[in-house]
Structures are given as C-alpha cells and as structure tokens.
Design a protein around this motif. Structure first.
Motif, short mmCIF file in Angstrom:
data_model
loop_
_atom_site.label_atom_id
_atom_site.label_comp_id
_atom_site.label_asym_id
_atom_site.label_seq_id
_atom_site.Cartn_x
_atom_site.Cartn_y
_atom_site.Cartn_z
N UNK A 1 -3.98 8.06 -3.38
CA UNK A 1 -3.35 8.87 -2.33
C UNK A 1 -2.78 10.14 -2.95
N UNK A 2 -2.34 11.06 -2.09
CA UNK A 2 -1.71 12.29 -2.55
C UNK A 2 -0.19 12.17 -2.62
N UNK A 3 0.35 11.04 -2.16
CA UNK A 3 1.79 10.85 -2.06
C UNK A 3 2.14 9.45 -2.54
N UNK A 4 3.40 9.07 -2.40
CA UNK A 4 3.88 7.76 -2.81
C UNK A 4 2.99 6.63 -2.31
N UNK A 5 2.73 5.66 -3.18
CA UNK A 5 2.10 4.42 -2.76
C UNK A 5 3.23 3.44 -2.49
N UNK A 6 3.26 2.90 -1.28
CA UNK A 6 4.34 2.00 -0.88
C UNK A 6 3.97 0.53 -1.00
N UNK A 7 2.66 0.23 -1.01
CA UNK A 7 2.22 -1.16 -1.09
C UNK A 7 0.82 -1.21 -1.67
N UNK A 8 0.58 -2.17 -2.52
CA UNK A 8 -0.74 -2.46 -3.06
C UNK A 8 -0.98 -3.94 -2.84
N UNK A 9 -2.14 -4.29 -2.26
CA UNK A 9 -2.40 -5.69 -1.92
C UNK A 9 -3.85 -6.04 -2.20
N UNK A 10 -4.06 -7.14 -2.93
CA UNK A 10 -5.39 -7.69 -3.13
C UNK A 10 -5.71 -8.67 -2.01
N UNK A 11 -6.95 -8.67 -1.56
CA UNK A 11 -7.38 -9.67 -0.57
C UNK A 11 -7.41 -11.04 -1.24
N UNK A 12 -7.41 -12.08 -0.45
CA UNK A 12 -7.35 -13.44 -1.00
C UNK A 12 -8.56 -13.76 -1.89
N UNK A 13 -9.70 -13.15 -1.61
CA UNK A 13 -10.88 -13.37 -2.44
C UNK A 13 -10.97 -12.37 -3.60
#
Length: 132
Positions: free
Chosen positions: A35-47
């Motif tokens: 992104x060009x700005x703050x990353x507020x959340x990073x999430x991996x899928x269950x697989x």
C-alpha cells in the motif's frame, strides 16, 4: 510463516523454523510494497494460500502466497481507514471493517461487494466470520 506490515505500506515475510523451540529462528524471505499508506492488518487465509492487507489508504488488497506474493485483487469502496478483515473458510470471500461505519462482504473472484452491513454509529474496528 510470519507476516507484518509497517507505516510506509511495506509488507515483510519471514519463514519460521523450529517453531517449537523457545528461540525461533526467523529467516527473512520477502518484502513487498502492499500500500501507499499505513498497513492496519495483515491476515493469512486458513489454507495459507492468500494474504490480505488492510490500509489507511481506504483499500484492502489480496495477494497469492505462491510464487512471491503476487497481487490478486484490490477491494476498493470504503471511504476511510480499513482496520480489519476475515476470510471465509473456503477463502472465496473476505469481510472488511472500516472507520466509515460499514462492514463489507467481498466476493474475491470478482472483487465486488456482495453485501454491505450498515447501522454502526461509529467506525468498525474488528470483524470475524464463522461460516464453517
């Protein structure tokens, strides 16, 4: 795999080895501009085949974890910071929470909003999805 985002929109990925030991060795394997700005959340899928990143730039992006984190989808439509997300059990849908008072359910095959949940009087900071 350990994934983190920073305030400049970069996403960092480390491979975890010996996760059962008290001191885990982390090997950096990838860095990319999400992104060009703050990353507020990073999430991996269950697989662990997809990665979602939420941002202050009002968007959520989905990445393939195969072959070096290739961009799969940009989910645009929120009017403020996107704070959280949740994958469906089959990774076909993504739920997002935003400061604009809305929660959206996205179809990841089309990058379209399937449903928008209204009625919140303030921004929504977190979501979860139980579709098992």
């Amino acid at each position: 795999m350990l994934v983190a985002g920073n305030n400049k929109g970069h996403c960092y990925v480390w491979e975890m080895r010996n996760a059962r030991e008290q001191q885990t060795t982390l090997n950096p394997v990838h860095k990319f501009k999400a992104h060009q700005n703050y990353i507020t959340r990073v999430l991996l899928s269950s697989d662990c085949r997809h990665l979602a990143t939420c941002s202050a730039d009002h968007s959520t992006r989905v990445w393939s974890t195969q072959d070096g984190f290739q961009h799969e989808a940009s989910l645009e439509g929120h009017q403020r910071w996107v704070w959280d997300c949740a994958f469906s059990a089959d990774s076909a849908y993504l739920l997002t929470a935003c400061s604009d008072h809305y929660v959206r359910l996205w179809d990841l095959s089309t990058s379209e909003t399937v449903r928008q949940y209204n009625g919140h009087s303030k921004g929504v900071l977190c979501v979860t999805l139980n579709d098992v």
